[in-house]
Motif scaffolding. Structure first.
Motif, PDB file in Angstrom:
ATOM      1  N   LEU A  52       0.815  -1.211   0.000  1.00  0.00           N
ATOM      2  CA  LEU A  52       0.000   0.000   0.000  1.00  0.00           C
ATOM      3  C   LEU A  52       0.855   1.270   0.000  1.00  0.00           C
ATOM      4  O   LEU A  52       0.327   2.375  -0.002  1.00  0.00           O
ATOM      5  N   GLY A  53       2.178   1.104   0.021  1.00  0.00           N
ATOM      6  CA  GLY A  53       3.064   2.253  -0.077  1.00  0.00           C
ATOM      7  C   GLY A  53       3.692   2.714   1.219  1.00  0.00           C
ATOM      8  O   GLY A  53       4.355   3.740   1.255  1.00  0.00           O
ATOM      9  N   PHE A  54       3.485   1.969   2.301  1.00  0.00           N
ATOM     10  CA  PHE A  54       4.032   2.366   3.594  1.00  0.00           C
ATOM     11  C   PHE A  54       5.431   1.789   3.802  1.00  0.00           C
ATOM     12  O   PHE A  54       5.720   0.674   3.376  1.00  0.00           O
ATOM     13  N   ALA A  55       6.293   2.551   4.466  1.00  0.00           N
ATOM     14  CA  ALA A  55       7.616   2.071   4.866  1.00  0.00           C
ATOM     15  C   ALA A  55       7.443   1.394   6.227  1.00  0.00           C
ATOM     16  O   ALA A  55       7.242   2.044   7.243  1.00  0.00           O
ATOM     17  N   VAL A  56       7.490   0.077   6.230  1.00  0.00           N
ATOM     18  CA  VAL A  56       7.241  -0.737   7.420  1.00  0.00           C
ATOM     19  C   VAL A  56       8.574  -1.179   8.014  1.00  0.00           C
ATOM     20  O   VAL A  56       9.457  -1.631   7.278  1.00  0.00           O
ATOM     21  N   ILE A  57       8.709  -1.043   9.342  1.00  0.00           N
ATOM     22  CA  ILE A  57       9.932  -1.477  10.018  1.00  0.00           C
ATOM     23  C   ILE A  57       9.572  -2.347  11.225  1.00  0.00           C
ATOM     24  O   ILE A  57       8.458  -2.252  11.745  1.00  0.00           O
ATOM     25  N   PRO A  58      10.501  -3.179  11.691  1.00  0.00           N
ATOM     26  CA  PRO A  58      10.216  -4.075  12.817  1.00  0.00           C
ATOM     27  C   PRO A  58      10.402  -3.389  14.176  1.00  0.00           C
ATOM     28  O   PRO A  58      11.297  -2.562  14.353  1.00  0.00           O
ATOM     29  N   VAL A  59       9.537  -3.750  15.106  1.00  0.00           N
ATOM     30  CA  VAL A  59       9.625  -3.285  16.489  1.00  0.00           C
ATOM     31  C   VAL A  59       9.475  -4.514  17.387  1.00  0.00           C
ATOM     32  O   VAL A  59       8.431  -5.184  17.341  1.00  0.00           O
ATOM     33  N   PRO A  60      10.498  -4.837  18.190  1.00  0.00           N
ATOM     34  CA  PRO A  60      10.366  -5.993  19.087  1.00  0.00           C
ATOM     35  C   PRO A  60       9.195  -5.815  20.048  1.00  0.00           C
ATOM     36  O   PRO A  60       8.938  -4.709  20.532  1.00  0.00           O
ATOM     37  N   ARG A  61       8.491  -6.889  20.303  1.00  0.00           N
ATOM     38  CA  ARG A  61       7.373  -6.843  21.250  1.00  0.00           C
ATOM     39  C   ARG A  61       7.889  -6.619  22.663  1.00  0.00           C
ATOM     40  O   ARG A  61       8.983  -7.042  23.005  1.00  0.00           O
ATOM     41  N   ALA A  62       7.076  -5.957  23.462  1.00  0.00           N
ATOM     42  CA  ALA A  62       7.450  -5.713  24.854  1.00  0.00           C
ATOM     43  C   ALA A  62       7.643  -7.055  25.553  1.00  0.00           C
ATOM     44  O   ALA A  62       6.845  -7.975  25.390  1.00  0.00           O
ATOM     45  N   ASP A  63       8.732  -7.144  26.310  1.00  0.00           N
ATOM     46  CA  ASP A  63       9.015  -8.398  27.004  1.00  0.00           C
ATOM     47  C   ASP A  63       9.154  -8.207  28.521  1.00  0.00           C
ATOM     48  O   ASP A  63       9.566  -9.118  29.218  1.00  0.00           O
ATOM     49  N   GLY A  64       8.837  -6.998  28.994  1.00  0.00           N
ATOM     50  CA  GLY A  64       8.956  -6.738  30.425  1.00  0.00           C
ATOM     51  C   GLY A  64      10.386  -6.522  30.877  1.00  0.00           C
ATOM     52  O   GLY A  64      10.659  -6.403  32.058  1.00  0.00           O
ATOM     53  N   GLY A  65      11.299  -6.491  29.946  1.00  0.00           N
ATOM     54  CA  GLY A  65      12.712  -6.319  30.270  1.00  0.00           C
ATOM     55  C   GLY A  65      13.389  -5.404  29.289  1.00  0.00           C
ATOM     56  O   GLY A  65      13.171  -4.194  29.294  1.00  0.00           O
ATOM     57  N   ARG A  66      14.158  -5.981  28.414  1.00  0.00           N
ATOM     58  CA  ARG A  66      14.970  -5.213  27.469  1.00  0.00           C
ATOM     59  C   ARG A  66      14.142  -4.404  26.462  1.00  0.00           C
ATOM     60  O   ARG A  66      14.510  -3.300  26.099  1.00  0.00           O
ATOM     61  N   PHE A  67      13.034  -4.949  26.006  1.00  0.00           N
ATOM     62  CA  PHE A  67      12.236  -4.293  24.969  1.00  0.00           C
ATOM     63  C   PHE A  67      10.933  -3.746  25.544  1.00  0.00           C
ATOM     64  O   PHE A  67      10.238  -4.435  26.278  1.00  0.00           O
ATOM     65  N   ASP A  68      10.619  -2.483  25.160  1.00  0.00           N
ATOM     66  CA  ASP A  68       9.393  -1.858  25.655  1.00  0.00           C
ATOM     67  C   ASP A  68       8.267  -1.838  24.626  1.00  0.00           C
ATOM     68  O   ASP A  68       7.188  -1.337  24.892  1.00  0.00           O
ATOM     69  N   GLY A  69       8.507  -2.387  23.437  1.00  0.00           N
ATOM     70  CA  GLY A  69       7.482  -2.432  22.409  1.00  0.00           C
ATOM     71  C   GLY A  69       7.329  -1.136  21.637  1.00  0.00           C
ATOM     72  O   GLY A  69       6.403  -0.993  20.838  1.00  0.00           O
ATOM     73  N   LYS A  70       8.233  -0.166  21.857  1.00  0.00           N
ATOM     74  CA  LYS A  70       8.131   1.130  21.187  1.00  0.00           C
ATOM     75  C   LYS A  70       9.371   1.489  20.376  1.00  0.00           C
ATOM     76  O   LYS A  70       9.304   2.337  19.502  1.00  0.00           O
ATOM     77  N   ILE A  71      10.493   0.864  20.659  1.00  0.00           N
ATOM     78  CA  ILE A  71      11.757   1.211  20.012  1.00  0.00           C
ATOM     79  C   ILE A  71      11.989   0.257  18.837  1.00  0.00           C
ATOM     80  O   ILE A  71      11.985  -0.958  19.014  1.00  0.00           O
ATOM     81  N   PRO A  72      12.212   0.789  17.628  1.00  0.00           N
ATOM     82  CA  PRO A  72      12.468  -0.080  16.468  1.00  0.00           C
ATOM     83  C   PRO A  72      13.687  -0.975  16.679  1.00  0.00           C
ATOM     84  O   PRO A  72      14.602  -0.648  17.431  1.00  0.00           O
ATOM     85  N   ALA A  73      13.692  -2.089  15.982  1.00  0.00           N
ATOM     86  CA  ALA A  73      14.773  -3.075  16.098  1.00  0.00           C
ATOM     87  C   ALA A  73      16.005  -2.675  15.304  1.00  0.00           C
ATOM     88  O   ALA A  73      17.014  -3.359  15.360  1.00  0.00           O
ATOM     89  N   LEU A  74      15.940  -1.580  14.582  1.00  0.00           N
ATOM     90  CA  LEU A  74      17.045  -1.168  13.729  1.00  0.00           C
ATOM     91  C   LEU A  74      17.106   0.347  13.643  1.00  0.00           C
ATOM     92  O   LEU A  74      16.189   1.043  14.070  1.00  0.00           O
ATOM     93  N   THR A  75      18.207   0.848  13.104  1.00  0.00           N
ATOM     94  CA  THR A  75      18.307   2.274  12.821  1.00  0.00           C
ATOM     95  C   THR A  75      17.435   2.530  11.601  1.00  0.00           C
ATOM     96  O   THR A  75      17.672   1.968  10.536  1.00  0.00           O
ATOM     97  N   TRP A  76      16.424   3.363  11.758  1.00  0.00           N
ATOM     98  CA  TRP A  76      15.389   3.448  10.736  1.00  0.00           C
ATOM     99  C   TRP A  76      15.459   4.693   9.855  1.00  0.00           C
ATOM    100  O   TRP A  76      14.652   4.858   8.945  1.00  0.00           O
ATOM    101  N   ARG A  77      16.450   5.552  10.067  1.00  0.00           N
ATOM    102  CA  ARG A  77      16.502   6.815   9.304  1.00  0.00           C
ATOM    103  C   ARG A  77      16.459   6.583   7.788  1.00  0.00           C
ATOM    104  O   ARG A  77      15.793   7.312   7.052  1.00  0.00           O
ATOM    105  N   GLU A  78      17.160   5.557   7.294  1.00  0.00           N
ATOM    106  CA  GLU A  78      17.176   5.333   5.841  1.00  0.00           C
ATOM    107  C   GLU A  78      15.787   5.023   5.294  1.00  0.00           C
ATOM    108  O   GLU A  78      15.514   5.249   4.113  1.00  0.00           O
ATOM    109  N   TYR A  79      14.880   4.538   6.140  1.00  0.00           N
ATOM    110  CA  TYR A  79      13.531   4.196   5.681  1.00  0.00           C
ATOM    111  C   TYR A  79      12.621   5.416   5.631  1.00  0.00           C
ATOM    112  O   TYR A  79      11.439   5.304   5.321  1.00  0.00           O
TER     113      TYR A  79
END
Length: 120
Positions: A52-79
């Motif tokens: 549909l034309g969207f730039a989609v990037i991965p975000v790790p699911r919240a795990d109660g520890g290291r990942f909060d479910g809001k921070i992308p899994a990669l540096t996303w500036r190029e997208y």
């Protein structure tokens, strides 16, 4: 620019169909609840959104520890200036670790977000 207007990419108008993203996602959710959407994966959703034309990037699911479910899994500036390839989508969303997805907003995806937080 209205939501359904095609975004300009490198000075050219990009082809983008009229998008009813809420309708699409609601149909998918209904299908998952009634069994008719069984087998629809995050990769399927990411591919559909990319189509549909969207730039989609991965975000790790919240795990109660290291990942909060809001921070992308990669540096996303190029997208902000290019959409991910299908190989990238497969690498991100077909892996064993479950991922959510985010849409990079701005001119490439044709989406503007206003984040209005309360003073609390």
């Amino acid at each position: 620019m209205a939501f359904n207007d095609p975004p300009a990419v490198d000075g050219a108008e990009a082809e983008q169909p009229d998008v009813d993203i809420d309708g699409y996602l609601n149909r998918e959710r209904r299908g998952a609840r009634d069994g008719s959407g069984a087998g629809v994966t995050t990769l399927d959703h990411a591919r559909r959104l990319a189509a549909l034309g969207f730039a989609v990037i991965p975000v790790p699911r919240a795990d109660g520890g290291r990942f909060d479910g809001k921070i992308p899994a990669l540096t996303w500036r190029e997208y902000q200036t290019r959409r991910p390839t299908d190989d990238e989508l497969v690498g991100w969303f077909a892996a064993n670790r479950p991922m959510n997805y985010a849409i990079v907003t701005g001119s490439l995806s044709g989406v503007v977000v206003i984040d209005a937080d309360s003073p609390k």
